[in-house]
Design an enzyme around this catalytic site. Sequence first.
Site, mmCIF file in Angstrom:
data_model
loop_
_atom_site.group_PDB
_atom_site.id
_atom_site.type_symbol
_atom_site.label_atom_id
_atom_site.label_comp_id
_atom_site.label_asym_id
_atom_site.label_seq_id
_atom_site.Cartn_x
_atom_site.Cartn_y
_atom_site.Cartn_z
ATOM 1 N N LYS A 152 -11.730 9.490 6.920
ATOM 2 C CA LYS A 152 -12.612 9.629 5.752
ATOM 3 C C LYS A 152 -12.498 8.344 4.917
ATOM 4 O O LYS A 152 -11.477 8.097 4.274
ATOM 5 C CB LYS A 152 -12.169 10.853 4.938
ATOM 6 C CG LYS A 152 -12.511 10.821 3.457
ATOM 7 C CD LYS A 152 -13.996 10.957 3.183
ATOM 8 C CE LYS A 152 -14.284 11.001 1.691
ATOM 9 N NZ LYS A 152 -14.010 9.736 0.979
ATOM 10 N N GLY A 186 -3.964 5.923 -1.195
ATOM 11 C CA GLY A 186 -4.809 6.044 -2.383
ATOM 12 C C GLY A 186 -3.959 6.237 -3.617
ATOM 13 O O GLY A 186 -2.788 5.834 -3.652
ATOM 14 N N SER A 187 -4.533 6.871 -4.622
ATOM 15 C CA SER A 187 -3.850 6.956 -5.915
ATOM 16 C C SER A 187 -2.806 8.074 -5.937
ATOM 17 O O SER A 187 -2.864 9.022 -5.148
ATOM 18 C CB SER A 187 -4.882 7.197 -7.020
ATOM 19 O OG SER A 187 -5.478 8.458 -6.817
ATOM 20 N N THR A 241 -4.345 11.620 -6.526
ATOM 21 C CA THR A 241 -4.931 12.238 -5.339
ATOM 22 C C THR A 241 -3.834 12.616 -4.341
ATOM 23 O O THR A 241 -3.895 13.678 -3.714
ATOM 24 C CB THR A 241 -5.955 11.293 -4.673
ATOM 25 O OG1 THR A 241 -6.871 10.838 -5.664
ATOM 26 C CG2 THR A 241 -6.726 11.989 -3.579
ATOM 27 N N GLY A 242 -2.834 11.769 -4.225
ATOM 28 C CA GLY A 242 -1.716 12.067 -3.320
ATOM 29 C C GLY A 242 -1.053 13.379 -3.677
ATOM 30 O O GLY A 242 -0.748 14.203 -2.811
ATOM 31 N N GLU A 266 0.777 6.737 0.887
ATOM 32 C CA GLU A 266 0.927 5.342 0.444
ATOM 33 C C GLU A 266 0.167 5.243 -0.870
ATOM 34 O O GLU A 266 -1.069 5.212 -0.869
ATOM 35 C CB GLU A 266 0.321 4.389 1.477
ATOM 36 C CG GLU A 266 1.079 4.326 2.782
ATOM 37 C CD GLU A 266 2.345 3.480 2.707
ATOM 38 O OE1 GLU A 266 2.439 2.606 1.827
ATOM 39 O OE2 GLU A 266 3.237 3.718 3.524
ATOM 40 N N CYS A 312 -2.489 -2.410 -4.142
ATOM 41 C CA CYS A 312 -1.358 -1.572 -4.564
ATOM 42 C C CYS A 312 -0.095 -2.370 -4.863
ATOM 43 O O CYS A 312 0.661 -2.039 -5.756
ATOM 44 C CB CYS A 312 -1.066 -0.543 -3.484
ATOM 45 S SG CYS A 312 -0.759 -1.334 -1.881
ATOM 46 N N GLU A 352 -0.596 2.204 -13.669
ATOM 47 C CA GLU A 352 -1.303 1.318 -12.736
ATOM 48 C C GLU A 352 -2.721 1.108 -13.260
ATOM 49 O O GLU A 352 -3.494 2.056 -13.385
ATOM 50 C CB GLU A 352 -1.357 1.940 -11.341
ATOM 51 C CG GLU A 352 -1.972 0.987 -10.332
ATOM 52 C CD GLU A 352 -2.147 1.594 -8.948
ATOM 53 O OE1 GLU A 352 -2.672 2.723 -8.860
ATOM 54 O OE2 GLU A 352 -1.776 0.940 -7.965
#
Length: 499
Positions: free
Chosen positions: A193, A245-246, A249-250, A268, A303, A402
């Site tokens: 995705k 991703g962020s 969301t993780g 990650e 990142c 971040e």
Amino acid sequence: MTSATGAGPTRAENERRVARLLDTEWGMLINGQLCQAASGRTFDVLNPFTEARIATVPDGSTQDVERAVSAAHEVSDAWGRRAATSRASLVYALADAIEDMAEDFAVLDAVDGGAPVNVMRNDVEMALDSLRYFAGLAREIKGYTVPASTDLHFTERQPYGVVGKIIPFNHPFMFAASKIAAPLVAGNAVVLKPAEVTPLSALLLGKLASTILPAGVLSVVAGNGPTVPDAIVRHPRVPRIGFTGSEATGRSIQRAAAEVAVKNVSLELGGKNALIAFPDADPRAVAHGVVQGMNFTWSGQSCGSTSRLLVHDAIAEEVLANVTPLVESRQLISPLDPGAVQGTMVNRRQFDKVIGYIDGAVEQGAVVVTGGGRAAGVEQGLFIAPTFLDNVAPDSPVAMEEIFGPVVSVIRWSDEEEAIRIANSVSYGLTASVYTNDITRAHRVARRLETGFVWINGAGPHFLGLPYGGWKNSGVGVEEGLDELLSYTRSKSVSVMLS
Ligand code: NAD
């Protein structure tokens, strides 16, 4: 024809290539077929330089995820039982085919994500390197024997079956191509995705892969919003999820996965990475290091960016004096121009968010060393000037959160313990960098930093084969080495009774 610098195609040539590539009907890859969303829905993709619509792509739904996972499940047994070297040979073939189209992927990423075309060419190179690296490791998917008794005891590694891969907007092609390598070579079918803001190069990758990989081994499902990735995460036939991703969301992926089953989820995530400069370091080397480490090339949308400069009082002024000419000389021009060295923000939302952080910091007393907002004199594009903020409080939002923009927060210190404490005070733990000529201090400090990766007298580069992954809220698991390949397998122990 090449550019004035001789570095590759000219801007006009890149624009012509883009026009040719965009003149297509974009489809997702499901079960070996290019297709539209079952619902018929689509969404628009914008170019962050012109802010114009450049493509309309399928907006997948749970139905499309169901089709992709079913196809993946169906083929996964046969794919997993092939010799690892046979799977690897198809991954090598995919790499060769990508190499033939490298310029296409590079210009698509430049126009879709806003990063300079020349560096997106490097991203394609890095993806090729990854695909070939993991294909070359195929014979390392191995177990071992254990002399636990006089019988025979051994382990072997088997694939999970179906792997869901969800990737972010920065480095769209590099992540799409390089992050499918390990799970495929390990014997899994993959449902990929791409991020909704930058789906084009992944969709083109799907089209190319449909000519090389057996149907269902790779599916690429696009979708606007969380519907598609959430359906992948929750699907009972997807036991292994690899996410980049962020942090937010993780975390929701961990929650959603746990609501359905016990799944293996690797993450990650983001970072708020410190570059610590000691008084014996060369101020010019520190200035170059922080500019390189901050990844201004991607407008800080990376990142591992060294977004906190923790600089000793004794050299702070000289470091900042050296930083200013390095960043102010950057031309902010079309990402399709071969001379472009810094990209745009990926979209207006990200642009506004970064401006908000800068304005908030200034209101709280931060001093703008250079930059500080929208780049001056730039006619077009969501460009933010490379920004250094001095006098930043170590516990303020720009120092702790971040930002994912071209903003470095400068924090001065005078004592080693204080520097280490500030470096470790954030919830993230992805990378750190230490500048000093004292080898003992370098190692002493590196060992105490709560991050998964440390550079000494450098900042930024990854080295394929050397594990990369975050501690704390920066993630779970490591990638870019053998560990990544093995993480897409499960260990099975077998005992053969000989007596
Ligand atoms: P994001 O978390 O917003 O989106 C990443 C992906 O998750 C997208 O494909 C998105 O569609 C999908 N997604 C959105 N909602 C979801 C949900 N509820 N469930 C499952 N998936 C969902 O991240 P982004 O803004 O695209 O990327 C930037 C972030 O990625 C930054 O935090 C950056 O640090 C991080 N990142 C980390 C690494 C690393 O190696 N550690 C590398 C690159 C980027």
